[in-house]
Design an enzyme around this catalytic site. Structure first.
Site, PDB file in Angstrom:
ATOM      1  N   ASP A  57     120.875 -13.843  85.961  1.00  0.00           N
ATOM      2  CA  ASP A  57     119.436 -13.559  85.765  1.00  0.00           C
ATOM      3  C   ASP A  57     118.549 -14.682  86.277  1.00  0.00           C
ATOM      4  OD1 ASP A  57     120.089 -11.146  84.244  1.00  0.00           O
ATOM      5  OD2 ASP A  57     120.628 -12.500  82.612  1.00  0.00           O
ATOM      6  N   LYS A  93     117.893 -14.082  91.749  1.00  0.00           N
ATOM      7  CA  LYS A  93     118.497 -14.033  93.089  1.00  0.00           C
ATOM      8  C   LYS A  93     117.888 -12.947  93.961  1.00  0.00           C
ATOM      9  CE  LYS A  93     122.510 -13.684  91.075  1.00  0.00           C
ATOM     10  NZ  LYS A  93     122.110 -14.076  89.702  1.00  0.00           N
ATOM     11  N   GLY A 118     121.602  -6.491  87.649  1.00  0.00           N
ATOM     12  CA  GLY A 118     120.372  -5.974  88.213  1.00  0.00           C
ATOM     13  C   GLY A 118     119.544  -7.051  88.872  1.00  0.00           C
ATOM     14  N   HIS A 119     119.189  -6.860  90.134  1.00  0.00           N
ATOM     15  CA  HIS A 119     118.320  -7.791  90.845  1.00  0.00           C
ATOM     16  C   HIS A 119     116.927  -7.191  90.930  1.00  0.00           C
ATOM     17  CE1 HIS A 119     121.885 -10.019  92.950  1.00  0.00           C
ATOM     18  NE2 HIS A 119     121.866 -10.132  91.645  1.00  0.00           N
ATOM     19  N   GLN A 159     125.401 -12.068  89.108  1.00  0.00           N
ATOM     20  CA  GLN A 159     125.626 -12.860  87.895  1.00  0.00           C
ATOM     21  C   GLN A 159     125.442 -14.358  88.196  1.00  0.00           C
ATOM     22  OE1 GLN A 159     128.566 -10.605  88.532  1.00  0.00           O
ATOM     23  NE2 GLN A 159     128.260  -9.069  86.986  1.00  0.00           N
TER      24      GLN A 159
END
Length: 426
Positions: A14, A17, A41-42, A222
């Site tokens: 988180d 990225k 999730g990005h 991650q």
């Protein structure tokens, strides 16, 4: 021959990225995801819109660049279909510029069920899995029982039935009751949807691109402290989140790796269970969470928050061979009078600057304090506008970490990104 640059998270995920991959995309020809699954999730924000990518690389929005899902990823066709259709509805056609390695492993409906069932048996020892089937999919990969994307083109029904039967035997032995019918029907429809995308021999595509002097940015998911080998085991993910995972996750020789961008928040967060030395349980931690909007982009789960941890960052930099640093969410700390930085740990009567392989309940961070900048930095456009206190904070981190901080994020939008003069793009 061109080298591949890598962007990896240095904390517990988180870190932001997705935003930075999006910012850097114009400088690259190919963006490639090399590990992780749809639990990662990005989040990207630009032009007043917010996008969340779970499987698709974050370079999909800019300049018509090729995006690759590598063999190190585990792909859920159902989640992928939902994500791709949402992008198509926003005018983003993926079929001509998203390639998927034939060696990418598939997450089956029964993997999801197994994930939930396994977690339920752990009681108070829960890992904090998202229940999306990532762990069981990687387990099947390692035990040589997995299905890969290339399998959908060759005798797929027989292979899928055998894998499903194997999983159902395990679930029966656990006396775990479930209903797979609706999920399976949608999943099989997603398999058909997947066939319209270009399935490639990923390692050949990547290496041929390098030989043609194409620039590649490898996108990790991650963070380092969730790495299956070097993270805070067993509270980790199921893949190698570190830079070395790029070599196996895309088929790149180590000698062909160039810059390693390490991304971190100006503070720390963590989702789920596991050790977190600088975690805050007071009003400061709550305030950090609220201001930073620290809720998972995929799960919605509230993140645990704490001060920045130099011990953990030094460890991550060492493991990854980081060459340039990127600091995110510096704007969140604008609201604090004093900023704390953990520079060592006290474990019992011992003081250490090493990240331990086994965590103890009595671990105590040793902090250095710096003054906060107490000013709105979200509208600045140059490092020359940084408040002096922010400059002191950056200088302190660079002196401790021995790596330059080349990008500083001052807000969630693509435009709220300060590229410093020290940034080195090969």
């Amino acid at each position: 021959m061109k080298k591949t640059d890598i962007l990896i998270g240095l904390q517990w995920g988180d870190e932001g990225k997705g935003k930075i991959v999006d910012v850097l995309t114009p400088h690259y020809d190919v963006i490639a995801r090399f590990q992780g699954g749809p639990n990662a999730g990005h989040t990207l924000k630009f032009n007043g819109e917010k996008y969340i990518l779970r499987s698709i690389p974050s370079g999909i929005f800019q300049g018509g660049k090729i995006n690759v899902i590598g063999n190190g990823v585990v792909l859920d066709p159902l989640t992928f279909k939902e994500e791709a259709e949402a992008l198509a509805n926003n005018g983003i056609d993926l079929t001509k510029r998203l390639f998927i390695s034939k060696k990418t492993h598939l997450i089956l409906p029964t993997h999801r069920i197994l994930d939930v069932a396994y977690e339920a048996t752990k009681g108070n020892e829960k890992i904090g899995t998202t229940g999306r089937g990532i762990g069981p999919a990687y387990s099947d990969k390692i035990s040589r029982n997995g299905l890969r994307t290339g399998d959908i083109l060759n005798n797929f029904e027989t292979k899928y039935t055998a894998a499903k039967s194997r999983h159902e035997t395990i679930l029966k032995s656990m006396n775990y009751h479930y209903d797979i019918a609706e999920l399976e029907e949608k999943w099989l429809q997603s398999i058909e949807y997947l066939k319209q995308f270009k399935l490639i021999e990923g390692e050949y595509f990547i290496n041929q691109s390098l030989k043609k002097y194409k620039s590649i940015l490898a996108e990790g998911a991650q963070g380092t402290l969730l790495d299956i080998d070097f993270g805070s085991y067993p509270f980790v993910t199921s893949s190698n989140t570190i830079s070395a995972g790029c070599a196996t996750g895309l088929g790149i020789a180590p000698q062909n790796i160039g810059e390693v961008y390490g991304i971190f928040k100006a503070y720390c967060t963590r989702v789920g269970s596991g050790p977190f030395p600088t975690e805050l349980f007071d009003e400061t931690g709550y305030k950090m969470c609220e201001i930073g909007n620290e809720f998972g982009s995929v799960t919605g789960r509230q993140r645990r928050c704490g001060w920045i941890d130099i011990v953990a960052l030094k460890y991550s930099i060492m493991i990854n061979g980081v060459t340039q640093l990127i600091m995110m969410k510096s704007d969140v700390l604008s609201h604090f009078d004093t900023i704390k930085i953990a520079v060592a740990y006290k474990i019992g009567s011992n003081i250490t600057e090493e990240f331990p392989s086994d965590f103890y309940e009595n671990i105590e961070p040793i902090y250095t304090e710096l003054p906060g900048w107490k000013s709105d930095i979200t509208k600045i456009s140059s490092e020359n506008e940084f408040p002096e206190e922010l400059n002191l904070f950056i200088q302190f981190l660079e002196n401790e970490l021995k790596i330059p901080i080349v990008i500083v994020s001052v807000g969630p939008d693509r435009k709220q990104t300060i590229i410093r003069e020290s940034f080195n793009l090969q």
